[in-house]
Scaffold this motif. Structure first.
Motif, PDB file in Angstrom:
ATOM      1  N   TYR A 195      -6.848  -3.916   0.199  1.00 18.50           N
ATOM      2  CA  TYR A 195      -8.044  -3.513   0.934  1.00 18.50           C
ATOM      3  C   TYR A 195      -8.869  -4.723   1.352  1.00 18.50           C
TER       4      TYR A 195
ATOM      5  N   ASP B  15     -13.938  -0.400  -5.500  1.00 18.10           N
ATOM      6  CA  ASP B  15     -13.630   0.811  -6.267  1.00 18.10           C
ATOM      7  C   ASP B  15     -12.312   0.652  -7.026  1.00 18.10           C
TER       8      ASP B  15
ATOM      9  N   GLN C  68       0.823  -1.205   0.000  1.00 19.30           N
ATOM     10  CA  GLN C  68       0.000   0.000   0.000  1.00 19.30           C
ATOM     11  C   GLN C  68       0.857   1.256   0.000  1.00 19.30           C
TER      12      GLN C  68
ATOM     13  N   MET D 221      -7.387  -6.031   4.424  1.00 20.31           N
ATOM     14  CA  MET D 221      -7.624  -5.137   5.557  1.00 20.31           C
ATOM     15  C   MET D 221      -9.100  -5.071   5.957  1.00 20.31           C
ATOM     16  N   GLY D 222      -9.965  -5.757   5.214  1.00 19.48           N
ATOM     17  CA  GLY D 222     -11.380  -5.766   5.555  1.00 19.48           C
ATOM     18  C   GLY D 222     -12.149  -4.575   5.033  1.00 19.48           C
ATOM     19  N   GLU D 223     -11.593  -3.839   4.055  1.00 17.83           N
ATOM     20  CA  GLU D 223     -12.276  -2.681   3.478  1.00 17.83           C
ATOM     21  C   GLU D 223     -12.756  -3.050   2.078  1.00 17.83           C
ATOM     22  N   GLY D 224     -13.838  -3.805   2.035  1.00 18.06           N
ATOM     23  CA  GLY D 224     -14.301  -4.373   0.779  1.00 18.06           C
ATOM     24  C   GLY D 224     -14.763  -3.345  -0.229  1.00 18.06           C
ATOM     25  N   HIS D 225     -15.484  -2.303   0.214  1.00 15.99           N
ATOM     26  CA  HIS D 225     -16.012  -1.325  -0.729  1.00 15.99           C
ATOM     27  C   HIS D 225     -14.887  -0.517  -1.382  1.00 15.99           C
ATOM     28  N   LYS D 226     -13.833  -0.215  -0.616  1.00 17.82           N
ATOM     29  CA  LYS D 226     -12.669   0.437  -1.220  1.00 17.82           C
ATOM     30  C   LYS D 226     -12.017  -0.488  -2.240  1.00 17.82           C
ATOM     31  N   ALA D 227     -11.968  -1.784  -1.907  1.00 14.96           N
ATOM     32  CA  ALA D 227     -11.389  -2.752  -2.835  1.00 14.96           C
ATOM     33  C   ALA D 227     -12.174  -2.782  -4.136  1.00 14.96           C
TER      34      ALA D 227
END
Length: 1183
Positions: A817, A828, A792, A820-826
């Motif tokens: 992402y 995008d 990152q 890191m558990g940030e699916g919506h950022k992934a």
């Protein structure tokens, strides 16, 4: 290992100085050899000898030993290693003894010439089996003639017959040679003394000065010994304290030559009166050039190197041909090495600094030494900010340790914390006081580490491999490798005094351009020396925070001008006036530092070539050397670019004053942008070379089968940095294949050259790391090794300015992402990367069609990969979003649309979105997939008991399919555990299709009677028939009928196994089926029959198993047997059966009762009670 030697009778010699040395295998430069890139080095200290075998290709096991020879002191330089075809023989000299260690040659331990393993046994593996007390391999030095007390010179060699020979200075002057017989033969130990007669000594060498003769011993006492072996003889060269060089023939025991070396010293009057105890002698042999002798003549405050070539004349006479004399001002020479072309020298100055220089004595007429830039010791003081933890660990050079890195950290932390706790006397300590104590004790520990490291960094010797031209610096506790320096780094790091005398013709062919570049570098040096730590931090933070570096450079320039107390700006301005074309000079400097090029992919090579190269430079040692060398280059480039950017700002301020009038300002800004980019690139690479994370491990959490991933195996030698991991696991094989990809190259004829190879490898590694190049191996390696935080940061630093592999970076950022558990950022990031599909090599490899996979557009293949990835992670909402987006790309591809619609349906159904799942099902263009989804919908909703949704869906154009699915499920599963018939009944009732509903319930009742022969089954059968009757009563009478399938049709369902007769044969298939129409009256009869069956089963539970499928005639018999005569009469009347069986049964009961006893009469009351007593007329006579 310990070896006990009897204590000397006399006082014995004191402790000698520590020393070191090295040995190279003869085939270490051969590409097809088991000893390729292998060497042995050692250090001596007092009575202890440490031997280590190193390899640049493989990790050697059991490669280090420590030998302690008690009651002895090892002579400095008293270790000599000899190599034969089958053996490695180590000859050791102490002040009391000589020893011989015999070890197997690596070629005998490892028979194959192909090195394919990542590790193998060292030559020291079986050292424990050696008998150190074997008399044939160990001997005491005789007291006569005795070892000279004031000389530590020694030499040792093997004769052609395998005898071990040890040459030592004699106490009476001259040399004596101790000979051990061959290790595998018999013989006696002999001693030969090489000494001239006193008369001949005076005739050949003259009278010895009185000043020397005092306490220094004989004039011909050797202070340095070297040996050159011939086929049947050995030439022994002795540099004596009377400044003369003597050459002896061991075979003839004659002195063949005496040369007075003071003849080659310009000012020798004072030197002639002093003993030459500091002189050194080295030999270098070349088959084409012959034997070279290098002599260091030590004198106070000066030193001189003389290089000679041995010349033989007729009648066995020898003389020295003087080649060169080189002068140096350093005093404390530690060691020097000689090749047929160069001298490498090692000094240790009064400020405890290590100085290494080299010179080509044939080509360098001016006598200008080349500087070697030695790694300095760490800072003595470390500033700990308030926001930092004092317990900061940093890994330095690897040492041979029994503890792992984590265990060592734990032990150190425990030791320091215990020391801290022991110093606290008060019960309570404030947080600020405790932190102050932490800083104090950790600083104390750091100071101890520095002292330890300083002691271990003391230089002892130079090790030069004459076959590969590799030069190593042997220290007390470390081994340092010397790597070539690039032109730009050389000019920037060179001291001012040497930069002024640098030969311009060696820089560029254009002398004016060379002068411009040198002046430019001098300006950069002036800027770099003026920059304080605070100013340097400004540029560091600008790069880290993605701020424009030129703005930081402008701020630093303003600070330099404001704080210019030594007129540095004026000096820079005057230097700039000397540059003919500053912009062009800057461009040349930038091009020299640019690695923006694509590394050609290697050609397919034969199997034997690939196997030979598979482990080249693959050991942990080589990986560390390569990566730290490139790290040093990257760090230096950052400093150069930083200073260059500041100089650019100065040039733009000065304008026409520095000959820029003829150049438009736009060209300056163009160069400025190039420099800015180089600053960012260099800064970011240097940052990652120093990055370390603890989770350097191989996981396959997100691994896609067709992406480049690391091999999941445990590393033999764990890399310390991510770039070391990248080189060891990924880039090394690409680089080596590229370097050896030239056609018509024979590996057996290829000789390894360390300076050339390490330079090429470093350049190729920088090229693979260079973000502006199209290759994407480094980020892939970060992902494959689970370095998500570093990846990152990598992408963050590249984002503002690097426009190569943008889509690939976004894809990898998306994967980070996900971790890191940030699916919506992934999601995008994945969507942003889609626009680059088909343009970047990494994404093309990602979407490469697998075997059997139907090809579609590249972007749809990309979406498919990402959908699979999200599915594996378990993010159904994101799968639905991405699949919905992908449908717009598949407008003309019905197959892809069907796949995506199926995907959307599946995940909506998993999430419990039944309406959305039904909608996706209805929009699927593929009828077969639609039917599969419909079947799954029915099964899942039934399992979840969400039957209302299932019944109420409209099923436009799918009505028959739904009915068929439910019917097939109903006929395929157990009747008592699943309610598919009831679901189908509700389905038809909801749509007012009462006849179908009645048909379903009638079939359900029939199957219950046949298959579920229990009381509960009979109860459900009656209810089913009642429900069927209700359905038909809701229909107009002319339509109140249903179709009953022929007997056995219920069981003939798809997928059912064929029925067989008792003999195993399949029965004949009936040619036609008989269709029977059932009306309302027929259903009422069946319902009554079911009610009677239930009555019988309730009266006698044992009859439930046979009553379920019994015909009316059979039921009459069963009722009569049970005594239910009234029920039997009703059944006969309904089905118009004769009453004869009923009355016959009643008569039989009466006769049985008449002749029976009291038991029969008691039983009779039971069956009489089951009938309706109101219809029986009781009279007095009947009692």
């Amino acid at each position: 290992l310990h070896l006990a030697v009897p204590a000397p009778v006399g006082p014995g010699a004191g402790r000698y100085a520590d020393s070191a040395g090295g040995f190279c295998y003869q085939e270490s430069a051969q590409l097809v050899s088991v000893t390729r890139n292998r060497f042995i080095h050692w250090t001596t200290s007092g009575d202890t000898l440490e031997l280590v075998e190193e390899s640049l290709d493989i990790n050697l096991l059991n490669n280090a030993i420590r030998l302690k020879i008690q009651n002895c002191s090892l002579l400095p330089g008293g270790v000599h290693v000899c190599e034969t075809q089958n053996l490695i023989i180590i000859l050791i000299l102490t002040n009391q003894t000589v020893h011989r260690l015999v070890l197997p040659h690596p070629a005998r331990m490892y028979r194959s010439e192909l090195i394919t393993e990542g590790q193998m046994q060292s030559v020291f593996t079986d050292i424990g089996k050696v008998n150190f007390r074997d008399p044939s391999n160990y001997h005491m030095i005789p007291s006569i003639p005795g070892l000279a007390s004031n000389s530590t010179a020694s030499a040792a060699w093997l004769s052609s017959d395998g005898e071990a020979l040890f040459a030592l200075p004699s106490a009476s002057g001259g040399i004596f040679v101790l000979k051990l017989p061959p290790h595998d033969g018999h013989g006696i130990v002999s001693v030969v003394e090489l000494k001239q007669s006193s008369v001949m000594q005076r005739l050949l060498t003259g009278w010895m000065p009185t000043a020397i003769r005092g306490d220094q011993g004989p004039s011909d006492l050797p202070v340095s010994l070297s040996v050159h072996c011939l086929e049947h003889d050995a030439f022994l060269f002795a540099l004596c304290q009377d400044h003369k060089l003597r050459m002896w023939s061991y075979k003839d025991q004659m002195c063949l030559m005496v040369a007075d070396l003071l003849e080659f010293v310009p000012v020798n009057k004072d030197l002639r009166l002093a003993a030459g105890t500091g002189h050194r002698l080295r030999l270098a042999y070349s088959q084409s050039l012959g034997l070279y002798l290098g002599v260091y003549m030590h004198a106070p405050k000066r030193g001189q190197f003389c290089v000679f070539q041995l010349v033989s004349t007729e009648s066995n006479r020898y003389s020295l041909d003087h080649i060169s004399s080189l002068f140096t001002s350093q005093e404390m020479l530690v060691d020097f090495a000689l090749t047929p072309a160069e001298i490498w020298a090692l000094w240790h100055d009064d400020e405890n600094q290590t100085i290494v220089k080299y010179i080509n004595f044939e080509q360098n007429i001016a006598g200008q030494w080349n500087q070697v830039f030695v790694q300095p010791l760490p800072e003595e003081e470390v500033t700990i900010r308030d926001d930092q933890d004092p317990r900061i660990f940093s890994r330095g050079g690897e040492r041979i340790m029994d503890l792992t890195w984590d265990e060592l950290k734990k032990e150190v932390t425990l030791a320091v914390e215990n020391e801290l706790q022991g110093s606290v006397t008060e019960y309570e300590v404030s947080q600020e006081e405790f932190r102050q104590l932490q800083v104090e004790f950790w600083s104390k520990f750091y100071a101890c580490c520095l002292q330890y490291q300083e002691a271990l960094s003391c230089p002892l010797a130079l090790h030069l491999n004459p076959y590969t031209n590799m030069v190593c610096l042997l220290k007390k506790g470390f081994l340092s490798f010397l790597v070539p320096c690039s032109l730009v780094d050389h000019l920037y790091l060179l001291p001012d005094a040497h930069l002024l005398t640098e030969d311009d013709s060696t820089i560029f062919d254009d002398l004016e351009m060379s002068r411009d570049v040198v002046c430019l570098v001098q300006c950069l040096r002036l800027i770099g020396e003026s920059i304080s730590m605070e100013m340097a931090f400004i540029m560091e933070m600008a790069c880290s925070r993605l701020q424009p570096p030129e703005k930081a450079a402008e701020q630093i320039l303003e600070d330099l001008i404001a704080n210019d107390t030594e007129n540095v700006m004026e000096d820079i301005h005057s230097k700039l006036q000397e540059i003919r074309n500053p912009i062009h000079a800057i461009g040349v400097l930038i091009r020299e530092m640019d690695y923006e090029m694509e590394l050609e992919m290697e050609r397919a090579q034969p199997l034997n070539v690939r196997m030979n190269l598979s482990q080249l430079y693959g050991s942990g040692t080589a990986v560390t050397v390569v990566c730290r060398g490139v790290c040093k280059m990257a760090t230096t480039r950052f400093l150069i670019c930083r200073d260059l950017l500041i100089l650019q700002q100065l040039l733009l301020r000065l304008g026409d004053a520095v000959s820029m009038a003829q150049k438009p300002l736009g060209s300056a800004w163009t160069v400025l942008e190039c420099v800015t980019q180089d600053v960012l690139v260099s800064r970011f690479i240097a940052r990652f070379f120093s990055s370390r994370e603890s989770n350097l491990q191989h996981l396959s959490v997100l691994e896609l089968t067709d992406t480049t991933a690391l091999t999941p195996h445990k590393l033999v030698s764990s890399p310390q940095t991510i770039v070391e991991l990248f080189f060891q696991e990924v880039s090394r094989k690409h680089i080596i294949s590229h370097l050896f990809s030239q056609p018509n190259t024979s590996l057996s004829e290829t000789s390894l050259n360390w300076p050339h190879l390490i330079t090429a490898i470093a350049a190729d590694l920088l090229s693979l790391l260079w973000p502006s190049n199209p290759g994407f191996l480094f980020p892939e390696c970060l992902m494959g090794s689970c370095q998500y935080t570093q990846l990152q940061e990598y992408i963050r630093l590249l984002q503002p300015w690097c426009h190569v592999n943008v889509g690939s970076c976004r894809f990898l950022m998306g994967r980070c992402y996900l971790v890191m558990g940030e699916g919506h950022k992934a999601l995008d990031c994945f969507c942003q990367a889609a626009s680059e599909v088909g343009k970047e090599e990494f994404l093309d490899r990602l979407i490469r069609a697998e075997d059997g996979e139907m090809a579609s557009t590249p972007r749809l293949q990309y979406y498919d990969k990402v959908l699979r990835l999200l599915d594996v992670i378990g993010l159904p909402e994101l799968v639905i979003q991405l699949a919905t987006l992908a449908i717009t790309e598949a407008a003309d591809d019905w197959r892809s649309q069907a796949t995506l619609r199926t995907c959307i349906f599946k995940h909506h159904l998993d999430l419990g979105h039944n309406s959305q799942a039904y909608e996706a099902l209805t929009q699927n263009p593929d009828s077969s997939r639609q039917l599969d989804c419909l079947r799954q919908l029915v099964v899942v909703l039934c399992e979840r008991s969400q039957l209302q949704d299932l019944v109420e869906f409209p099923y436009v154009n799918l009505h028959n399919e739904v009915v068929g699915i439910i019917e097939s499920r109903a006929r395929a599963v157990d009747l008592m555990t699943h309610n598919y018939y009831e679901l189908l009944y509700a389905f038809h009732i909801y749509r007012h299709n009462y006849r179908k509903a009645g048909t379903v319930m009638f079939e359900y009742g029939m199957r219950l009677g046949r298959e579920v022969r229990t009381l509960r089954g009979l109860q459900k059968q009656g209810n089913c028939y009642l429900a069927a009757i209700n359905c038909l009563r809701l229909i107009r009478p002319e339509y109140a009928w249903i179709v009953q399938p022929a007997s056995g049709a219920v069981y003939e369902r798809p997928g059912a196994s064929p029925k067989r007769s008792h003999d195993g044969e399949c029965p004949a298939v009936p040619t036609a089926r008989q269709i029977e129409i059932l009306e309302l009256e027929d259903l009422e009869k069946e319902c009554m029959l079911a009610h009677i069956r239930l009555t019988l089963a309730q009266h006698d539970p044992s009859t439930a198993a046979v009553a379920g499928s019994s015909s009316p005639e059979e039921m009459v018999t069963l009722l009569v047997q049970a005594g239910l005569f009234d029920t039997a009469v009703s059944l006969c009347q309904t089905f118009k059966l004769p009453l004869t069986p009923v009355f016959e049964g009643l008569a039989f009961k009466c006769i049985k009762l008449q002749f029976g006893g009291e038991a029969a009469q008691a039983e009779a009351w039971d069956w009489l009670a089951a009938n309706q007593l109101s219809s029986v007329i009781t009279t007095k006579e009947s009692r």
